[in-house]
Scaffold this motif. Structure first.
Motif, mmCIF file in Angstrom:
data_model
loop_
_atom_site.group_PDB
_atom_site.id
_atom_site.type_symbol
_atom_site.label_atom_id
_atom_site.label_comp_id
_atom_site.label_asym_id
_atom_site.label_seq_id
_atom_site.Cartn_x
_atom_site.Cartn_y
_atom_site.Cartn_z
ATOM 1 N N PHE A 28 0.793 -1.677 0.165
ATOM 2 C CA PHE A 28 -0.107 -0.018 -0.175
ATOM 3 C C PHE A 28 1.404 0.984 0.035
ATOM 4 C CE2 PHE A 28 -2.777 3.107 2.497
ATOM 5 C CZ PHE A 28 -4.065 3.474 1.124
ATOM 6 N N LEU A 31 0.665 4.283 -2.459
ATOM 7 C CA LEU A 31 0.870 5.652 -2.399
ATOM 8 C C LEU A 31 1.718 6.511 -2.656
ATOM 9 C CD1 LEU A 31 -0.467 6.269 1.286
ATOM 10 C CD2 LEU A 31 -1.797 6.451 -0.551
ATOM 11 N N SER A 89 -6.773 5.342 20.557
ATOM 12 C CA SER A 89 -7.899 6.399 19.666
ATOM 13 C C SER A 89 -8.845 6.650 21.739
ATOM 14 C CB SER A 89 -8.670 5.965 19.553
ATOM 15 O OG SER A 89 -8.459 5.188 17.881
ATOM 16 N N PHE A 134 -4.860 10.946 12.290
ATOM 17 C CA PHE A 134 -6.127 10.655 12.016
ATOM 18 C C PHE A 134 -5.580 9.486 11.036
ATOM 19 C CE2 PHE A 134 -6.062 13.313 15.281
ATOM 20 C CZ PHE A 134 -7.747 12.940 16.123
ATOM 21 N N ASN A 135 -6.941 9.319 10.797
ATOM 22 C CA ASN A 135 -7.038 8.289 8.871
ATOM 23 C C ASN A 135 -7.858 8.621 8.207
ATOM 24 O OD1 ASN A 135 -7.083 5.922 7.630
ATOM 25 N ND2 ASN A 135 -9.171 5.339 8.068
ATOM 26 N N VAL A 186 -3.136 12.623 4.814
ATOM 27 C CA VAL A 186 -3.648 13.397 4.065
ATOM 28 C C VAL A 186 -4.569 13.842 5.572
ATOM 29 C CG1 VAL A 186 -6.658 13.880 3.402
ATOM 30 C CG2 VAL A 186 -4.777 11.846 2.250
ATOM 31 N N ASN A 200 -12.411 11.978 19.600
ATOM 32 C CA ASN A 200 -13.237 11.243 19.701
ATOM 33 C C ASN A 200 -14.545 11.513 20.542
ATOM 34 O OD1 ASN A 200 -12.767 9.030 17.569
ATOM 35 N ND2 ASN A 200 -11.277 8.539 18.767
ATOM 36 N N LEU A 244 -18.283 7.209 7.014
ATOM 37 C CA LEU A 244 -17.086 7.682 8.066
ATOM 38 C C LEU A 244 -16.489 6.250 9.155
ATOM 39 C CD1 LEU A 244 -14.841 9.456 8.439
ATOM 40 C CD2 LEU A 244 -16.124 10.615 10.016
ATOM 41 N N ILE A 271 -13.559 2.422 21.084
ATOM 42 C CA ILE A 271 -14.272 3.525 21.201
ATOM 43 C C ILE A 271 -15.026 3.885 21.839
ATOM 44 C CG2 ILE A 271 -13.641 5.582 20.869
ATOM 45 C CD1 ILE A 271 -11.921 5.462 18.502
HETATM 46 N N1 3HC Z 1 -4.702 7.264 1.934
HETATM 47 C C1 3HC Z 1 -3.814 7.985 1.338
HETATM 48 N N2 3HC Z 1 -4.096 9.134 0.268
HETATM 49 C C2 3HC Z 1 -5.371 9.251 0.617
HETATM 50 C C3 3HC Z 1 -6.664 8.253 0.979
HETATM 51 C C4 3HC Z 1 -5.654 7.050 1.712
HETATM 52 N N3 3HC Z 1 -6.321 6.212 2.390
HETATM 53 N N4 3HC Z 1 -7.283 7.831 0.623
HETATM 54 C C5 3HC Z 1 -7.399 9.201 -0.074
HETATM 55 N N5 3HC Z 1 -6.799 10.210 -0.324
HETATM 56 C C6 3HC Z 1 -6.193 11.185 -0.648
HETATM 57 C C7 3HC Z 1 -6.321 10.820 -1.984
HETATM 58 O O1 3HC Z 1 -5.210 10.400 -2.748
HETATM 59 C C8 3HC Z 1 -6.378 12.834 -2.789
HETATM 60 O O2 3HC Z 1 -5.143 13.286 -3.550
HETATM 61 P P1 3HC Z 1 -5.115 14.584 -4.020
HETATM 62 O O3 3HC Z 1 -5.352 15.515 -3.075
HETATM 63 O O4 3HC Z 1 -4.140 14.712 -3.604
HETATM 64 O O5 3HC Z 1 -5.382 14.153 -5.612
HETATM 65 C C9 3HC Z 1 -7.277 13.254 -1.697
HETATM 66 O O6 3HC Z 1 -6.700 12.507 -0.996
HETATM 67 C C10 3HC Z 1 -8.280 13.670 -1.522
HETATM 68 O O7 3HC Z 1 -9.385 12.024 -2.485
HETATM 69 P P2 3HC Z 1 -10.192 11.717 -3.605
HETATM 70 O O8 3HC Z 1 -10.477 12.832 -4.133
HETATM 71 O O9 3HC Z 1 -9.716 10.157 -3.649
HETATM 72 O O10 3HC Z 1 -11.977 11.221 -1.873
HETATM 73 P P3 3HC Z 1 -12.094 12.636 -1.480
HETATM 74 O O11 3HC Z 1 -11.988 14.054 -2.105
HETATM 75 O O12 3HC Z 1 -13.293 12.164 -0.603
HETATM 76 O O13 3HC Z 1 -11.872 12.791 0.137
HETATM 77 C C11 3HC Z 1 -10.914 11.955 2.495
HETATM 78 C C12 3HC Z 1 -10.770 11.482 0.873
HETATM 79 C C13 3HC Z 1 -10.258 12.471 2.543
HETATM 80 C C14 3HC Z 1 -10.651 10.338 2.668
HETATM 81 C C15 3HC Z 1 -11.974 12.195 2.730
HETATM 82 O O14 3HC Z 1 -13.694 11.771 2.455
HETATM 83 C C16 3HC Z 1 -12.137 12.565 4.411
HETATM 84 O O15 3HC Z 1 -11.927 13.889 4.320
HETATM 85 N N6 3HC Z 1 -12.759 12.159 4.442
HETATM 86 C C17 3HC Z 1 -13.252 12.262 6.215
HETATM 87 C C18 3HC Z 1 -12.131 11.565 6.344
HETATM 88 C C19 3HC Z 1 -12.206 12.071 8.298
HETATM 89 O O16 3HC Z 1 -12.665 12.273 8.702
HETATM 90 N N7 3HC Z 1 -11.167 10.633 9.222
HETATM 91 C C20 3HC Z 1 -11.042 11.244 10.926
HETATM 92 C C21 3HC Z 1 -11.528 9.761 11.046
HETATM 93 S S1 3HC Z 1 -11.133 9.493 12.628
HETATM 94 C C22 3HC Z 1 -10.348 9.115 12.756
HETATM 95 O O17 3HC Z 1 -8.731 8.462 12.375
HETATM 96 C C23 3HC Z 1 -9.702 9.274 14.479
HETATM 97 C C24 3HC Z 1 -9.825 7.339 14.887
HETATM 98 O O18 3HC Z 1 -9.734 7.794 16.540
HETATM 99 C C25 3HC Z 1 -10.646 6.618 15.244
#
Ligand code: 3HC
Length: 306
Positions: free
Chosen positions: A51, A55, A128, A164-165, A169, A212, A253, A265
């Motif tokens: 992966f 990336l 988390s 954060f996941n 990004v 969280n 999400l 969590i």
């Molecule tokens: N790894 C790396 N890069 C990624 C990725 C991944 N898994 N998924 C998407 N990307 C990148 C893409 O390559 C793209 O990059 P670019 O701008 O350079 O082209 C960019 O992110 C945008 O991706 P997409 O155009 O494919 O899709 P979206 O515009 O829908 O974005 C997202 C995807 C960034 C995941 C967006 O939907 C988002 O921000 N979602 C919310 C994520 C969030 O809330 N995360 C926090 C979760 S809570 C947490 O992690 C805490 C834990 O304790 C639970």
């Protein structure tokens, strides 16, 4: 005030799932630090490395990363096999643990790290929601106490570094101090997160921290809405996406985070506070019982390609 140098020459990352892999990625590419990546599953390690390659290739193709930087980042990552175990991390200056959200598993890992690594090494957890203070207490060496100088020193290098996941990004890292964490550990952990290209907020060591404690009740309410038939999954998600400009709806999400992680969590929030507002929805519990864990398992609130 002058910025503190993180002083990390090599970092160990434990767990090569979506969080660990992302942390390894930003460490190698942004902080430019050699990474020892460990997972007890060889399959997961292989999946993680594949992966990371994908990336890096994507970032090069988009012109976001030069091919030299991508190659250097790749070369900075070395795998530590299950056979080598945590002994393979003995020379690192900092470990970031990103395994599943199970207190007993984390306590066992931190106990072993404390026995095998230099007493100067920072021991960070990407938990988390679990108490950093409890994890820190697990590092007190056999025969020592929390008040003895060796016991206190060991616990003082434990810190929460919550990414954060998707880690490459998302711009935030939440920094959490245990009761025992030293100022030096906190400052250096913060400096490391900044070197990884992140902005840092701090939270006290309460269940779920800030992030969280706010996000999980929101996700849980969305699941309860679905459970009660208030609206379809699509309309619940659409409401938040189009009505509030969230990048993803709460059910999407939850699938993305992993339903087992969401449940763990929520259980920590519920048991840690005793507050019924954090009680996980029965539907979430049943979905985890069914092994419908979201995107990673191919099925959650939505279906995904394998
Ligand atoms: N790894 C790396 N890069 C990624 C990725 C991944 N898994 N998924 C998407 N990307 C990148 C893409 O390559 C793209 O990059 P670019 O701008 O350079 O082209 C960019 O992110 C945008 O991706 P997409 O155009 O494919 O899709 P979206 O515009 O829908 O974005 C997202 C995807 C960034 C995941 C967006 O939907 C988002 O921000 N979602 C919310 C994520 C969030 O809330 N995360 C926090 C979760 S809570 C947490 O992690 C805490 C834990 O304790 C639970």
């Amino acid at each position: 005030m002058a910025a503190v140098a993180h002083g990390i020459r090599t970092v160990g990352v434990i767990g090569s799932g979506q969080m660990g892999l992302g942390i390894a990625y930003v460490s190698a590419l942004r902080a430019r630090v050699p990474v020892l990546l460990h997972d007890r599953s060889e399959v997961q390690l292989k999946k993680g490395l594949a992966f990371m390659d994908k990336l890096l290739e994507k970032d090069v193709a988009k012109g976001k990363v030069s091919s030299e930087d991508a190659k250097d980042a790749k070369d900075r990552v070395t795998v530590v096999s299950a056979e080598q175990g945590l002994s393979g991390l003995r020379d690192v200056d900092m470990v970031i643990e990103a395994v599943s959200e199970k207190l007993a598993v984390k306590e066992a890992i931190f106990k072993e790290l404390s026995a095998k690594l230099s007493p100067e090494a920072i021991l960070a957890t990407n938990t988390s929601s679990i108490s950093i203070t409890k994890i820190a207490a697990a590092t007190i060496p056999e025969g020592q106490t929390a008040a003895s100088s060796e016991g206190a020193k060991s616990a003082s290098r434990v810190v929460g570094l919550h990414f954060f996941n998707p880690v490459p990004v998302m711009k935030l890292v939440e920094l959490i101090s245990a009761l025992q964490t030293s100022r030096d550990t906190l400052d250096r952990a913060r400096a490391y997160a900044v070197a990884c290209g992140k902005e840092v907020t701090t939270s006290q060591d309460v269940p779920g921290f800030v992030s969280n404690a706010l996000l999980m009740p929101f996700i849980n309410e969305a699941i309860m809405c679905l459970e009660k038939g208030v609206a379809t999954r699509e309309d619940i998600d659409k409401t938040l996406k189009l009505g509030m400009n969230h990048p993803m709806g709460p059910l999407q999400l939850a699938d993305f985070i992993g339903l087992d992680t969401c449940l763990s969590i929520q259980q920590t929030l519920y048991t840690g506070t005793g507050d019924s507002k954090y009680r996980p929805s029965i539907l979430l519990e049943r979905m985890v019982d069914a092994q419908w864990l979201g995107k990673k398992s191919g099925k959650g609130f939505y279906d995904y390609d394998a």
